[in-house]
Write a protein that holds these residues in place. Structure first.
Motif, mmCIF file in Angstrom:
data_model
loop_
_atom_site.group_PDB
_atom_site.id
_atom_site.type_symbol
_atom_site.label_atom_id
_atom_site.label_comp_id
_atom_site.label_asym_id
_atom_site.label_seq_id
_atom_site.Cartn_x
_atom_site.Cartn_y
_atom_site.Cartn_z
ATOM 1 N N GLN A 8 0.849 -1.193 0.000
ATOM 2 C CA GLN A 8 0.000 0.000 0.000
ATOM 3 C C GLN A 8 0.881 1.238 0.000
ATOM 4 O O GLN A 8 1.899 1.281 0.701
ATOM 5 C CB GLN A 8 -0.926 -0.001 1.213
ATOM 6 C CG GLN A 8 -1.847 1.212 1.294
ATOM 7 C CD GLN A 8 -2.792 1.160 2.488
ATOM 8 O OE1 GLN A 8 -2.990 0.113 3.081
ATOM 9 N NE2 GLN A 8 -3.359 2.301 2.845
ATOM 10 N N HIS A 9 0.463 2.290 -0.752
ATOM 11 C CA HIS A 9 1.329 3.450 -0.927
ATOM 12 C C HIS A 9 0.721 4.764 -0.475
ATOM 13 O O HIS A 9 1.422 5.783 -0.444
ATOM 14 C CB HIS A 9 1.724 3.580 -2.407
ATOM 15 C CG HIS A 9 2.228 2.308 -3.012
ATOM 16 N ND1 HIS A 9 1.459 1.526 -3.845
ATOM 17 C CD2 HIS A 9 3.412 1.664 -2.874
ATOM 18 C CE1 HIS A 9 2.152 0.457 -4.223
ATOM 19 N NE2 HIS A 9 3.324 0.510 -3.643
ATOM 20 N N ARG A 33 4.036 -0.785 3.853
ATOM 21 C CA ARG A 33 3.903 0.584 3.352
ATOM 22 C C ARG A 33 5.276 1.076 2.894
ATOM 23 O O ARG A 33 5.988 1.743 3.640
ATOM 24 C CB ARG A 33 3.341 1.499 4.444
ATOM 25 C CG ARG A 33 1.870 1.274 4.783
ATOM 26 C CD ARG A 33 0.945 1.767 3.680
ATOM 27 N NE ARG A 33 1.193 3.163 3.330
ATOM 28 C CZ ARG A 33 0.619 4.209 3.941
ATOM 29 N NH1 ARG A 33 -0.232 4.003 4.930
ATOM 30 N NH2 ARG A 33 0.892 5.448 3.550
ATOM 31 N N ASP A 35 6.088 3.495 1.026
ATOM 32 C CA ASP A 35 6.192 4.952 1.049
ATOM 33 C C ASP A 35 6.516 5.484 2.437
ATOM 34 O O ASP A 35 6.996 6.615 2.575
ATOM 35 C CB ASP A 35 4.891 5.577 0.543
ATOM 36 C CG ASP A 35 3.702 5.208 1.415
ATOM 37 O OD1 ASP A 35 3.533 4.007 1.687
ATOM 38 O OD2 ASP A 35 2.944 6.111 1.827
ATOM 39 N N SER A 55 -1.008 4.770 -6.075
ATOM 40 C CA SER A 55 -0.081 5.721 -5.464
ATOM 41 C C SER A 55 -0.223 7.071 -6.148
ATOM 42 O O SER A 55 -0.557 7.146 -7.337
ATOM 43 C CB SER A 55 1.363 5.226 -5.593
ATOM 44 O OG SER A 55 2.275 6.212 -5.119
#
Length: 242
Positions: A8-9, A33, A35, A55
């Protein structure tokens, strides 16, 4: 069995309805994650499948985690671990498969009717058209050897299949709460991006129960198909040292 890895971003672009489907099948999950500093693994063999979500970044951004994700995807392809990409995730998969990802003349934001290609209708419960949610500035070219699954008025390449691997240039995983968070996060862009390819926040959030019910019919069929390719055999226990 090995867990499904979810990358997930963005806070507002979570696994949503996909998470519900995975849990309905009793699948173990691991969510990272990148990011926020989580390091994507290089080896896909520890997972039964890999999911990449959307994203705000572009796959062309020179960020270490973006490059490392593509290394993971290349390994997943070599090992035959099914990959499922949504929007940015589909662009990452397409690029790993040798396709280019280009900037669109205009952003594509809002609800769209998409057409299902004849070769892909078995993936979507026989539907010829489906409703999807879109929020993207880039689009992928069709990877060599891939089959186009979806197309629309604002994009010829809205989805592809490459063996057990699926890429979606749209979002079928969206939920009511997630869409409201996403619109709040992108409110400035929605206010300044008016045009034929950008819906307003009011338009996006209208008739959500009916729209989400339509999306979930297609999403459930597609996710069920993808889940069917996962290796669900128990992981053999390592022998203990004498």
């Amino acid at each position: 069995m090995r867990p499904v890895l979810i990358l997930q971003h963005e806070p507002a672009q979570g696994p949503g309805f996909l998470l519900q489907c995975l849990r309905e099948h009793g699948l173990p999950l691991e969510l990272l994650r990148p990011d926020l500093g989580d390091r994507p693994p290089a080896y896909a063999g520890d997972f039964s499948g890999v999911v990449l979500l959307g994203s705000d970044h572009s796959v062309r951004d020179r960020l270490p985690w973006i490059d490392r994700e593509r290394l993971l995807l290349a390994n997943a392809l070599r090992l035959g671990r099914p990959v499922l990409g949504h929007c940015f995730g589909a662009q990452q998969l397409a690029r790993t498969l040798g396709a280019t990802v280009n900037r669109n003349p205009r952003p594509d934001i809002g609800w769209r009717e998409l057409w299902v290609t004849p070769a892909a209708r078995h993936l979507f419960d026989g539907q010829e058209r489906l409703l999807s949610f879109n929020w993207h500035h880039d689009s992928f070219q069709m990877p060599p050897g891939a089959t186009r699954t979806l197309f629309g008025l604002h994009g010829l390449n809205k989805g592809f299949a490459f063996g057990p691997h699926l890429g979606l240039q749209s979002h079928l995983e969206v939920t009511d709460e997630g869409l409201r968070q996403w619109c709040a996060h992108g409110r400035a862009e929605l206010a300044t991006g008016q045009g034929p390819t950008v819906q307003s926040e009011q338009d996006i959030l209208s008739d959500l129960p009916e729209r989400l019910a339509r999306v979930r019919r297609a999403a459930r069929a597609l996710y069920h198909h993808w889940i069917g390719h996962l290796d669900r055999r128990p992981v053999a226990a390592r022998p203990r040292a004498a």
